[in-house]
Design an enzyme around this catalytic site. Structure first.
Site, PDB file in Angstrom:
ATOM      1  CD  GLU A  50      -1.646  -2.387   1.758  1.00 30.03           C
ATOM      2  OE1 GLU A  50      -2.508  -3.277   1.876  1.00 30.03           O
ATOM      3  OE2 GLU A  50      -0.444  -2.548   2.115  1.00 30.03           O
ATOM      4  CG  PHE A 112     -10.060  -9.279  11.588  1.00 27.44           C
ATOM      5  CD1 PHE A 112      -8.829  -9.628  12.120  1.00 27.44           C
ATOM      6  CD2 PHE A 112     -10.249  -9.391  10.214  1.00 27.44           C
ATOM      7  CE1 PHE A 112      -7.807 -10.084  11.304  1.00 27.44           C
ATOM      8  CE2 PHE A 112      -9.241  -9.847   9.389  1.00 27.44           C
ATOM      9  CZ  PHE A 112      -8.011 -10.195   9.940  1.00 27.44           C
ATOM     10  CD  GLN A 113      -7.467  -7.041   8.024  1.00 26.10           C
ATOM     11  OE1 GLN A 113      -8.330  -6.885   7.164  1.00 26.10           O
ATOM     12  NE2 GLN A 113      -6.281  -7.562   7.743  1.00 26.10           N
ATOM     13  CE  LYS A 162     -17.782  -7.248   2.995  1.00 21.87           C
ATOM     14  NZ  LYS A 162     -17.332  -8.558   3.538  1.00 21.87           N
ATOM     15  CG  MET A 470      22.443  12.472   4.042  1.00 24.73           C
ATOM     16  SD  MET A 470      23.694  13.521   3.257  1.00 24.73           S
ATOM     17  CE  MET A 470      22.869  13.922   1.714  1.00 24.73           C
TER      18      MET A 470
END
Length: 569
Positions: A50, A112-113, A162, A470
């Site tokens: 993602e 969940f999630q 959803k 760096m």
């Protein structure tokens, strides 16, 4: 007509011209993904992470000027977008991030999630929404795109449960958003513009500092007109690189921590700064109390919050850069500054940072120079963050707007490859070079899979020095060469590229650099070059942290070869 929430999302995206989506599916998004088959005009690009989707949308937006769109599922999918959203926020990139959420009855139940992504992203978005009714989707999407692209651009997040994707509602896409309290100032105040014109006409040592806002506004021609009419030297910030053609006689490069020594000296000596679409970041100003001590300041920016935030401003002008410069060019009388320009040329001769020393080793500066010559400046260069980013900013000659894509404000390692993918998708006919460090490249190199799947002909140059370069440089200069956690074990990038079906070459000799670049450019599709560079090469010039701009560390004097990059039109 009645549509499901998922259909409304698809219809609304098409109404906004957002036909490319970078995303990754998940359970709560399945009703939306199931609907994509009904909309062949929508192109979904499956990234491998993602974060890659967010950076790809960012790169796409930078080179096209359109709103980039990324899509992720709830929970970890949404949180994986956060770095990319923050990167877009810091660099003022128009983006709409759509996330799935658990069903409405489970919100707040630690399902969940489930994650409160609107709460998490509140500080790094222009606006965000949790949509609880399908009937609100069209209005919300209209507002989100309008907010993302207008005023100071930035990311907007839309979180959709959803069951809202499944719910049906009447669909009618609004002509205009309903945002009565949101009215960004586009045209600058005429009285302030006239004050600015008088200051420019009377200044003896003026400089323009051009920032990202010039490219965002598309004000490149207006900037050029102002500079040429008034013989104003143009210095840029890192994100302002490519806002003004670097082969122009009035171009004096980038200022700041790793800017040109003569550009920093010019700012230290100037009596007038014309700051255009920039925010006086600490990497630009150095020690604030010593920044431009003799200068009056004109500051043009669309975001009033940036004016006076870091540096005292004498003439503030709030407005869109393109509109303000159009008005300013009508108001200001043509002036000349021959003595000042002569002084700048003397400083440039005395401090030539673009020279490259003679050596048989592969120097990263030389690689960038060779890519610049091979492309003749007609490429989009996308970088990660670190030493390679500074070398790419210094040694490539940018002659076209928006031709450097890099992470400025957030400084995000791993930005390079997914942003290059987004840039190539957005501009398929352009040559796109991804210049990456061996450390940052490993953060998102899984997007090689997306590059192959999308047949994106990105040319990749990995600068392989075996260090987090760096950070090692700072340890070298300020921490007694105590190289803790910076030596970097690297995989065989050639085998990794070939595992994805991408042709690749190891480049270990200086004489092979240019032929390898030309082979990569002449080969259809993506190509990876692994340049084994001098491991402890440092970026110069460098202003030490906490120092004033004129207190520049320059590279120790060594034998150098000429590196011409400028032509007078």
């Amino acid at each position: 007509m009645k549509l499901t929430g998922a259909q409304i999302v698809c219809e609304s995206l098409l109404k906004e011209g957002a036909d490319i989506i970078f995303g990754y599916p998940g359970g709560v998004l399945l009703p939306l993904y199931d609907t994509f088959t009904q909309y062949p005009a929508l192109r979904h690009i499956l990234t491998r992470h993602e974060q890659g989707a967010a950076h790809a949308a960012d790169g796409f937006a930078r080179v096209t000027g359109k709103v980039g769109v990324c899509l992720a599922t709830s929970g970890p999918g949404a949180t994986n977008l956060i770095t990319g959203i923050a990167n877009a926020y810091m660099d003022s990139i128009p983006m709409v991030a759509i996330t799935g959420q658990v069903t409405r009855n489970l919100i707040g139940k630690d399902a969940f999630q489930e994650i409160d992504i609107t709460g998490i992203t509140l500080p790094i978005t222009k606006q965000n929404y949790l949509v609880t009714k399908a009937s609100s989707l069209a209005d919300t999407i209209k507002e989100a795109f309008y907010l993302a692209r207008t005023g100071r651009p930035g990311p907007v997040l839309i979180d959709i449960p959803k069951d809202v994707f499944i719910e049906q509602a009447e669909f009618e896409y609004p002509d205009e958003p309903d945002l009565p309290g949101y009215k960004p100032v586009i045209k600058g105040n005429l009285m302030q513009i006239q004050k600015a014109a008088r200051l420019i006409e009377t200044a003896e040592k003026p400089v323009i500092i051009a920032g990202h806002g010039v490219n965002i506004s598309g004000a490149n021609e207006e900037l050029k007109t102002l500079a040429e009419n008034c013989q104003l030297p143009v210095i840029t910030t890192l994100l302002g690189v490519s806002s003004f053609p670097e082969d122009h006689v009035l171009s004096y490069g980038m200022l700041g921590m790793h800017g040109m020594a003569y550009a920093n000296m010019a700012v230290a000596a100037t009596d007038l700064i014309i700051a255009i679409g920039m925010r006086f970041d600490d990497r630009v100003t150095g020690k604030l109390s010593s920044f431009a001590p003799h200068a009056s300041v004109i500051h043009i920016d669309i975001d009033p919050a940036e004016i006076g935030k870091n540096v005292r401003v004498d003439v503030p002008i709030v407005g869109d850069v393109k509109n303000v410069l159009k008005s300013l060019n009508k108001q200001v009388e043509c002036v000349q500054h021959p003595d000042w320009l002569r002084q700048l040329e003397n400083w440039r001769r005395e401090h030539p940072p673009l020279s490259i020393r003679h050596t048989d080793l592969i120097l990263p500066q030389y690689i960038v120079q060779q890519i610049s010559e091979a492309t003749r400046g007609n490429a989009i260069v996308v970088t990660g963050v670190g030493q390679h980013q500074m070398w790419a900013a210094q040694h490539y000659t940018y002659i076209r707007p928006n031709s450097l894509v890099t992470s400025g404000g957030l400084g995000t390692m791993g930005f390079d490859l997914p942003a290059a993918l987004g840039a190539k998708v957005g501009c398929p006919d352009e040559t796109v070079w991804c210049i990456a460090g061996d450390g940052g490249f490993q953060m998102n190199m899984q997007e090689l899979g997306t590059v192959v799947q999308e047949k994106a002909a990105v040319k990749i140059a990995v600068f392989n020095n075996g260090y987090l370069g760096m950070v090692r440089q700072w340890q070298d200069l300020f921490y007694n060469k105590n190289y803790v956690a910076t030596p970097l074990g690297c995989p065989d990038f050639i085998k990794i590229a070939e595992a994805y079906g991408i042709p690749a070459l190891n480049v270990k000799r200086k004489e092979d650099v240019r032929p390898a670049i030309e082979q990569a450019m002449s080969t259809e599709g993506p190509f990876l070059l692994n340049f084994v560079i001098e491991p402890e090469e440092n970026v110069y010039p460098m202003v030490p942290p906490g120092a004033a701009l004129h207190e520049v560390l320059e590279e120790p004097k060594k034998e150098v070869s000429a590196c011409p990059r400028r032509s007078i039109p």
